[in-house]
Each structure stands twice: as C-alpha cells, then as structure tokens.
Enzyme design. Structure first.
Site, PDB file in Angstrom:
ATOM      1  N   ASP A  62     -28.764  32.194 -10.534  1.00 37.34           N
ATOM      2  CA  ASP A  62     -28.674  31.524  -9.240  1.00 37.34           C
ATOM      3  C   ASP A  62     -27.355  30.771  -9.079  1.00 37.34           C
ATOM      4  O   ASP A  62     -26.574  30.645 -10.020  1.00 37.34           O
ATOM      5  CB  ASP A  62     -29.862  30.568  -9.046  1.00 37.34           C
ATOM      6  CG  ASP A  62     -30.129  29.690 -10.277  1.00 37.34           C
ATOM      7  OD1 ASP A  62     -29.261  29.598 -11.163  1.00 37.34           O
ATOM      8  OD2 ASP A  62     -31.212  29.085 -10.343  1.00 37.34           O
ATOM      9  N   ASN A 128     -41.183  21.186 -11.096  1.00 41.10           N
ATOM     10  CA  ASN A 128     -42.247  21.637 -10.186  1.00 41.10           C
ATOM     11  C   ASN A 128     -42.653  23.089 -10.456  1.00 41.10           C
ATOM     12  O   ASN A 128     -43.342  23.702  -9.663  1.00 41.10           O
ATOM     13  CB  ASN A 128     -41.803  21.482  -8.723  1.00 41.10           C
ATOM     14  CG  ASN A 128     -40.603  22.350  -8.369  1.00 41.10           C
ATOM     15  OD1 ASN A 128     -40.102  23.118  -9.200  1.00 41.10           O
ATOM     16  ND2 ASN A 128     -40.127  22.231  -7.147  1.00 41.10           N
ATOM     17  N   HIS A 130     -40.543  25.680 -10.814  1.00 46.39           N
ATOM     18  CA  HIS A 130     -39.671  26.735 -10.293  1.00 46.39           C
ATOM     19  C   HIS A 130     -38.985  27.485 -11.429  1.00 46.39           C
ATOM     20  O   HIS A 130     -38.748  26.933 -12.504  1.00 46.39           O
ATOM     21  CB  HIS A 130     -38.671  26.212  -9.257  1.00 46.39           C
ATOM     22  CG  HIS A 130     -37.546  25.366  -9.755  1.00 46.39           C
ATOM     23  ND1 HIS A 130     -37.261  24.123  -9.226  1.00 46.39           N
ATOM     24  CD2 HIS A 130     -36.601  25.565 -10.708  1.00 46.39           C
ATOM     25  CE1 HIS A 130     -36.208  23.618  -9.833  1.00 46.39           C
ATOM     26  NE2 HIS A 130     -35.793  24.471 -10.747  1.00 46.39           N
ATOM     27  N   GLU A 135     -38.687  28.272  -5.597  1.00 43.72           N
ATOM     28  CA  GLU A 135     -39.508  27.072  -5.451  1.00 43.72           C
ATOM     29  C   GLU A 135     -40.972  27.452  -5.213  1.00 43.72           C
ATOM     30  O   GLU A 135     -41.273  28.608  -4.864  1.00 43.72           O
ATOM     31  CB  GLU A 135     -38.982  26.243  -4.272  1.00 43.72           C
ATOM     32  CG  GLU A 135     -37.545  25.736  -4.436  1.00 43.72           C
ATOM     33  CD  GLU A 135     -37.447  24.495  -5.350  1.00 43.72           C
ATOM     34  OE1 GLU A 135     -38.283  24.331  -6.248  1.00 43.72           O
ATOM     35  OE2 GLU A 135     -36.509  23.696  -5.140  1.00 43.72           O
TER      36      GLU A 135
HETATM   37  C1  GLP Z   1     -32.261  24.311 -12.095  1.00 44.62           C
HETATM   38  C2  GLP Z   1     -31.992  25.802 -12.312  1.00 44.62           C
HETATM   39  C3  GLP Z   1     -33.078  26.445 -13.129  1.00 44.62           C
HETATM   40  C4  GLP Z   1     -33.394  25.577 -14.319  1.00 44.62           C
HETATM   41  C5  GLP Z   1     -33.968  24.267 -13.884  1.00 44.62           C
HETATM   42  C6  GLP Z   1     -34.253  23.291 -15.023  1.00 44.62           C
HETATM   43  O1  GLP Z   1     -32.791  23.980 -10.890  1.00 44.62           O
HETATM   44  N1  GLP Z   1     -31.817  26.523 -11.098  1.00 44.62           N
HETATM   45  O2  GLP Z   1     -32.682  27.740 -13.512  1.00 44.62           O
HETATM   46  O3  GLP Z   1     -34.323  26.220 -15.161  1.00 44.62           O
HETATM   47  O4  GLP Z   1     -33.084  23.639 -12.980  1.00 44.62           O
HETATM   48  O5  GLP Z   1     -33.108  22.613 -15.355  1.00 44.62           O
HETATM   49  P1  GLP Z   1     -32.929  21.658 -16.595  1.00 44.62           P
HETATM   50  O6  GLP Z   1     -32.789  22.558 -17.769  1.00 44.62           O
HETATM   51  O7  GLP Z   1     -31.649  20.914 -16.322  1.00 44.62           O
HETATM   52  O8  GLP Z   1     -34.132  20.802 -16.666  1.00 44.62           O
END
Ligand code: GLP
Length: 234
Positions: A62, A128, A130, A135
C-alpha cells in the site's frame, strides 16, 4: 494456520528473518512486502543477513494517497531506507500515491499483481484488524483500490507524522483478494494493542468487520507473535 509464539521479540524476529532467508534459498522469487513499525526489526535483520534478493521481485501492499514517493512519509521511502538500499531486488513495485487518477493507477497495479503471483506475502495487522489498508467493511473480493482511512488508523499512524492533520485521509491498497492470492502468508503481530484483532483471528469467525479474520480462508498462513493467544475449541 500455524502460530509461532515467541516470548522474546529478538528471537521472534530472528526466526521471521530466517523464514525469508530460507524461502529465498528454496527458490521463492516473488514477495509481497509490508510497512509499519512491526516490520522494522525484521528488515534490520534482513539488512544484516546474507540474503540476496537480486533475482527477486517485490510488491508492496500500500501507499498513502497524495504523498509523493520522495516524501519522508511515503512507504516508497520507508522501503528504500528499511530494505531496498541495502538489499536491492531485481524489481520492486510500490503503489504510487500522488497521481491524478489514483483509481487507474490502482488498476494498473492490480494487473501487475495478476501477472506475478507472490510466493510469500508479508503482513502486519492494524489495531482495528486491517490488513494492508483494507479497513473493516472492505469486501473480501476486493482488488487494489483507493480507500478512506478510518479515524483510528489515522490516529495510530500519526506517530510517523508531526501531527494528526498531516496524516493522509486516503490510501491505495492491495485488496483482500489480491493479498489472498499469495501462496504463503506470513503475519507478524507484536504488542498488546494487536491482541483484540489477533484474538478475533484465532477465534475463527470470518467477518468483514475484522479484515484479518479472512486469513482463516487461506491454506498456508504462518503467524509470528509475542501474544499468547487462546486456541479456539471447535
Ligand atoms: C499500517 C499499514 C499496515 C500495517 C499496519 C500496522 O496502517 N498500512 O500494512 O500492518 O499499519 O502497523 P504497525 O506495524 O506500525 O503497527
């Protein structure tokens, strides 16, 4: 679904790094990659390993909408700093977030994915539930698309920006169907803030309200976690 529990994060990330090193040694050549704080220790280990991705191709999950790839906040920059500069791939693709026609760019990215099945898809999980930026509520048959970030996701990611206002409101993300096409999925989840999402996953109930729960429908998922999760009794 195989859960690999580690009390010690150093051991967890050493094992996760070995997973990728082994995969390359065994011939894996197409990788789906993820961003986020969770992945930083993994990428650090890979940077310091002997792994050679020079014959491999990567596709990131993404990118923020409206953020140019040169920005310090782009996932393009993150990936170069975390991995690509030290361990270049033959080709690396990160969705583009700052084009006029984001929907067309998303379709082009999906076409690339369809032509390049991923051997392994690396995944983190949002608080949440995702996955990538899919989402809660995102359809399971979704392909790469533009999505509005929820307030909770923007708040969770505000730590990477100077203020909440700076966090983009939208992103372009691989869809859930695109993610599930990978032959193997490696999910890393560390920290108590991920417990509700992870408990919903291992509970086994598949629901669009918790996108990560869709991994119950995939035949080959390995989870690296420092959370002791209840094993569902069926
Ligand atoms: C972001 C990314 C996800 C990731 C998530 C968790 O929103 N788009 O791919 O898995 O956050 O992030 P973190 O590892 O910083 O908790």
């Amino acid at each position: 679904m195989e859960i690999r529990y580690f009390e010690n994060r150093e051991e967890l990330y050493a094992a996760a790094s070995k997973h990728f090193e082994q995969a390359v040694a065994n011939g894996a050549r197409t990788f789906g990659l993820a961003t986020g704080g969770t992945m930083e220790p993994l990428y650090e280990n890979l940077r310091n390993s002997d792994v050679d991705f020079s014959a491999a191709t990567s596709f990131n999950l993404d990118e923020y909408a409206g953020i140019p790839k040169q920005s310090e906040h782009s996932y393009y920059t993150y990936m170069h700093e975390q991995l690509f500069n030290a361990k270049p791939f033959a080709q690396s693709f990160v969705p583009v977030g700052d084009v006029d026609d984001l929907a067309a760019a998303a379709r082009e990215y999906e076409a690339l994915l369809q032509a390049n099945e991923r051997d392994i898809q690396l995944l983190g999980v949002g608080e949440n539930g995702h996955i990538a930026f899919n989402e809660p509520g995102t359809a399971f048959d979704s392909e790469t698309h533009v999505i509005a970030l929820t307030p909770s996701t923007r708040e969770a990611n505000a730590r990477f920006f100077s203020s909440l206002d700076e966090v983009p409101t939208h992103a372009v993300t691989m869809g859930i169907a695109s993610i599930l096409q990978a032959k193997e999925i490696v999910l890393i989840a560390c920290g108590e803030n991920k417990r509700p999402a992870m408990e919903a996953l291992v509970d086994g109930t598949v629901t669009v309200d918790v996108p990560v729960s869709v991994l119950n429908n995939h035949p080959n998922v390995v989870i690296y976690t420092d959370l002791k999760l209840p094993v569902a009794v069926k």
